[in-house]
Design a protein around this motif. Structure first.
Motif, PDB file in Angstrom:
ATOM      1  N   THR A   1      -5.202  75.016  25.001  1.00  0.00           N
ATOM      2  CA  THR A   1      -6.515  74.948  24.361  1.00  0.00           C
ATOM      3  C   THR A   1      -6.539  75.985  23.246  1.00  0.00           C
ATOM      4  OG1 THR A   1      -7.624  74.272  26.413  1.00  0.00           O
ATOM      5  CG2 THR A   1      -9.007  75.178  24.664  1.00  0.00           C
ATOM      6  N   VAL A   2      -6.775  75.526  22.028  1.00  0.00           N
ATOM      7  CA  VAL A   2      -6.857  76.444  20.896  1.00  0.00           C
ATOM      8  C   VAL A   2      -8.315  76.657  20.535  1.00  0.00           C
ATOM      9  CG1 VAL A   2      -4.564  76.023  19.960  1.00  0.00           C
ATOM     10  CG2 VAL A   2      -6.424  74.516  19.289  1.00  0.00           C
ATOM     11  N   ALA A   3      -8.671  77.904  20.281  1.00  0.00           N
ATOM     12  CA  ALA A   3     -10.055  78.266  20.010  1.00  0.00           C
ATOM     13  C   ALA A   3     -10.136  79.043  18.709  1.00  0.00           C
ATOM     14  CB  ALA A   3     -10.613  79.098  21.156  1.00  0.00           C
ATOM     15  N   GLY A   4     -11.230  78.854  17.996  1.00  0.00           N
ATOM     16  CA  GLY A   4     -11.442  79.569  16.745  1.00  0.00           C
ATOM     17  C   GLY A   4     -12.719  79.095  16.084  1.00  0.00           C
ATOM     18  N   ARG A   5     -13.006  79.656  14.923  1.00  0.00           N
ATOM     19  CA  ARG A   5     -14.261  79.327  14.244  1.00  0.00           C
ATOM     20  C   ARG A   5     -14.152  78.139  13.306  1.00  0.00           C
ATOM     21  NH1 ARG A   5     -16.188  85.070  11.885  1.00  0.00           N
ATOM     22  NH2 ARG A   5     -14.036  85.009  11.133  1.00  0.00           N
ATOM     23  N   THR A   6     -12.949  77.809  12.862  1.00  0.00           N
ATOM     24  CA  THR A   6     -12.779  76.758  11.859  1.00  0.00           C
ATOM     25  C   THR A   6     -12.215  75.503  12.515  1.00  0.00           C
ATOM     26  OG1 THR A   6     -12.345  78.460  10.199  1.00  0.00           O
ATOM     27  CG2 THR A   6     -11.778  76.186   9.621  1.00  0.00           C
ATOM     28  N   VAL A   7     -13.062  74.514  12.692  1.00  0.00           N
ATOM     29  CA  VAL A   7     -12.677  73.315  13.442  1.00  0.00           C
ATOM     30  C   VAL A   7     -11.531  72.574  12.760  1.00  0.00           C
ATOM     31  CG1 VAL A   7     -13.478  71.045  14.232  1.00  0.00           C
ATOM     32  CG2 VAL A   7     -14.930  73.059  14.525  1.00  0.00           C
ATOM     33  N   ALA A   8     -11.529  72.534  11.447  1.00  0.00           N
ATOM     34  CA  ALA A   8     -10.502  71.768  10.731  1.00  0.00           C
ATOM     35  C   ALA A   8      -9.097  72.284  11.031  1.00  0.00           C
ATOM     36  CB  ALA A   8     -10.767  71.811   9.228  1.00  0.00           C
ATOM     37  N   THR A   9      -8.915  73.599  11.072  1.00  0.00           N
ATOM     38  CA  THR A   9      -7.579  74.139  11.355  1.00  0.00           C
ATOM     39  C   THR A   9      -7.215  73.945  12.824  1.00  0.00           C
ATOM     40  OG1 THR A   9      -8.475  76.368  11.710  1.00  0.00           O
ATOM     41  CG2 THR A   9      -7.698  75.826   9.496  1.00  0.00           C
ATOM     42  N   LEU A  10      -8.193  74.024  13.704  1.00  0.00           N
ATOM     43  CA  LEU A  10      -7.931  73.757  15.121  1.00  0.00           C
ATOM     44  C   LEU A  10      -7.489  72.315  15.322  1.00  0.00           C
ATOM     45  CD1 LEU A  10     -11.030  75.527  16.736  1.00  0.00           C
ATOM     46  CD2 LEU A  10      -8.699  76.428  16.588  1.00  0.00           C
ATOM     47  N   GLU A  11      -8.168  71.408  14.650  1.00  0.00           N
ATOM     48  CA  GLU A  11      -7.808  69.991  14.761  1.00  0.00           C
ATOM     49  C   GLU A  11      -6.397  69.742  14.237  1.00  0.00           C
ATOM     50  OE1 GLU A  11     -12.199  67.815  14.409  1.00  0.00           O
ATOM     51  OE2 GLU A  11     -11.000  68.162  12.604  1.00  0.00           O
ATOM     52  N   GLU A  12      -6.016  70.465  13.198  1.00  0.00           N
ATOM     53  CA  GLU A  12      -4.661  70.314  12.661  1.00  0.00           C
ATOM     54  C   GLU A  12      -3.616  70.798  13.671  1.00  0.00           C
ATOM     55  OE1 GLU A  12      -1.485  69.620   9.882  1.00  0.00           O
ATOM     56  OE2 GLU A  12      -3.466  68.769  10.271  1.00  0.00           O
ATOM     57  N   THR A  13      -3.903  71.909  14.342  1.00  0.00           N
ATOM     58  CA  THR A  13      -2.987  72.384  15.381  1.00  0.00           C
ATOM     59  C   THR A  13      -2.843  71.353  16.488  1.00  0.00           C
ATOM     60  OG1 THR A  13      -3.530  74.712  14.940  1.00  0.00           O
ATOM     61  CG2 THR A  13      -2.555  74.201  17.083  1.00  0.00           C
ATOM     62  N   VAL A  14      -3.961  70.805  16.934  1.00  0.00           N
ATOM     63  CA  VAL A  14      -3.919  69.780  17.989  1.00  0.00           C
ATOM     64  C   VAL A  14      -3.138  68.562  17.532  1.00  0.00           C
ATOM     65  CG1 VAL A  14      -5.333  68.179  19.351  1.00  0.00           C
ATOM     66  CG2 VAL A  14      -6.032  70.574  19.108  1.00  0.00           C
ATOM     67  N   ARG A  15      -3.331  68.170  16.276  1.00  0.00           N
ATOM     68  CA  ARG A  15      -2.600  67.015  15.750  1.00  0.00           C
ATOM     69  C   ARG A  15      -1.095  67.275  15.780  1.00  0.00           C
ATOM     70  NH1 ARG A  15      -0.037  65.426  11.424  1.00  0.00           N
ATOM     71  NH2 ARG A  15      -0.458  67.355  10.273  1.00  0.00           N
ATOM     72  N   LEU A  16      -0.675  68.442  15.353  1.00  0.00           N
ATOM     73  CA  LEU A  16       0.746  68.771  15.344  1.00  0.00           C
ATOM     74  C   LEU A  16       1.330  68.743  16.757  1.00  0.00           C
ATOM     75  CD1 LEU A  16       0.674  71.714  12.769  1.00  0.00           C
ATOM     76  CD2 LEU A  16       1.695  69.450  12.412  1.00  0.00           C
ATOM     77  N   ILE A  17       0.567  69.234  17.707  1.00  0.00           N
ATOM     78  CA  ILE A  17       1.031  69.225  19.094  1.00  0.00           C
ATOM     79  C   ILE A  17       1.101  67.799  19.630  1.00  0.00           C
ATOM     80  CG2 ILE A  17       0.396  69.890  21.455  1.00  0.00           C
ATOM     81  CD1 ILE A  17      -0.644  72.536  20.243  1.00  0.00           C
ATOM     82  N   ASP A  18       0.074  67.017  19.328  1.00  0.00           N
ATOM     83  CA  ASP A  18       0.074  65.611  19.769  1.00  0.00           C
ATOM     84  C   ASP A  18       1.283  64.861  19.217  1.00  0.00           C
ATOM     85  OD1 ASP A  18      -2.260  65.926  21.201  1.00  0.00           O
ATOM     86  OD2 ASP A  18      -3.559  65.076  19.642  1.00  0.00           O
ATOM     87  N   GLU A  19       1.565  65.070  17.944  1.00  0.00           N
ATOM     88  CA  GLU A  19       2.685  64.372  17.312  1.00  0.00           C
ATOM     89  C   GLU A  19       4.027  64.779  17.912  1.00  0.00           C
ATOM     90  OE1 GLU A  19       2.349  65.131  13.154  1.00  0.00           O
ATOM     91  OE2 GLU A  19       0.756  63.642  12.847  1.00  0.00           O
ATOM     92  N   ALA A  20       4.084  65.992  18.437  1.00  0.00           N
ATOM     93  CA  ALA A  20       5.318  66.471  19.053  1.00  0.00           C
ATOM     94  C   ALA A  20       5.412  66.108  20.537  1.00  0.00           C
ATOM     95  CB  ALA A  20       5.426  67.983  18.887  1.00  0.00           C
ATOM     96  N   GLY A  21       4.393  65.396  21.024  1.00  0.00           N
ATOM     97  CA  GLY A  21       4.420  64.950  22.409  1.00  0.00           C
ATOM     98  C   GLY A  21       3.798  65.913  23.401  1.00  0.00           C
ATOM     99  N   GLY A  22       3.097  66.934  22.904  1.00  0.00           N
ATOM    100  CA  GLY A  22       2.461  67.900  23.797  1.00  0.00           C
ATOM    101  C   GLY A  22       1.019  67.537  24.090  1.00  0.00           C
TER     102      GLY A  22
END
Length: 253
Positions: A35-56
């Motif tokens: 679970t990634v937490a922070g104030r800027t939703v757009a960058t958090l969503e990008e982290t989640v996308r990268l993890i999803d694409e890598a199968g995490g």
């Protein structure tokens, strides 16, 4: 490489960029639900996308680490249905910028802002992570400090005070919770190469920043994530209360 991370859970503050993002990617690649937490939703969503694409597996939660209820909510979100929180990586923070002021001339509002985010934010994150970990009887926390955690930096009174405080919190929590099966450590990070590091800085300032590291360069975020992984893993099972320099020799001066 780290089979033990499969089926574990982690909360990473500041997980949208830099060390936080690199740590999230590394933990997720090893099988940890992040679970990634922070104030800027757009960058958090990008982290989640990268993890999803890598199968995490990852999710995000908006969190202002200076706000107690926001932090409590983020920890609850990370625990989720699993009922456990194996790792806390506290990377959220702000810098003092390049407006260097002698301590007597340092703006009070800038000092308060740095203490609120870098020190209070780390305290609040640890507070709720430790409560969950003590209830379950295990866990590992890694706080992200900097060279300013262990040496003075002229002109950076607010940042230096906040980062020194992070090491004090780390050591105190390690003593408080060692008997509960919880380890608490910090990384003394050197300057890390992120997309924003050179923004608005002259080549001369950047050259001076690089020159402060005897190894002759600044770090990649993944190098910090490697240290985070080690401190979270059982390979560092006898390590707690430490401030581990991963700084290219910055604090060896």
């Amino acid at each position: 490489m780290y089979e033990e991370f499969k089926g574990t859970t982690a909360l990473i503050t500041g997980g949208g960029t830099g060390i936080g993002r690199a740590s999230a990617l590394a933990l997720a690649a090893a099988g940890c639900t992040v679970t990634v937490a922070g104030r800027t939703v757009a960058t958090l969503e990008e982290t989640v996308r990268l993890i999803d694409e890598a199968g995490g597996i990852a999710r995000h939660v908006r969190c202002d680490v200076s706000d107690e209820e926001s932090v409590a909510h983020a920890v609850r979100a990370a625990v989720g249905d699993s009922g456990r929180l194996d790792f806390g990586v506290n990377s959220a923070g702000i810098s003092g910028g390049d407006d260097l002021r002698a301590t007597g001339d340092y703006p009070t509002e800038a000092f308060d802002r740095l203490i609120a985010t870098d020190l209070r934010g780390t305290f609040l994150s640890m507070k709720y992570q430790l409560r969950r970990m003590r209830a379950q009887g295990f866990g590992s926390i890694v706080n992200i400090g900097s060279g300013a955690s262990v040496v003075g930096v002229a002109g950076f009174a607010g940042y230096t005070a906040a980062k020194h405080g992070v090491i004090g919190l780390t050591r105190t929590a390690a003593l408080d919770y060692g008997p509960d099966g919880i380890r608490v450590n910090a990384i003394v990070a050197g300057l890390v190469d992120t997309p924003l590091i050179a923004q608005g800085r002259s080549p001369e300032i950047m050259a001076a920043r690089v020159a402060a590291h005897p190894i002759g360069r600044i770090a990649e975020p993944e190098e910090m994530a490697d240290a985070v992984m080690w401190l979270c893993s059982s390979r560092s099972s006898f390590v707690t209360g430490t401030a581990l320099p991963v700084d290219g020799g910055y604090t060896a001066r």
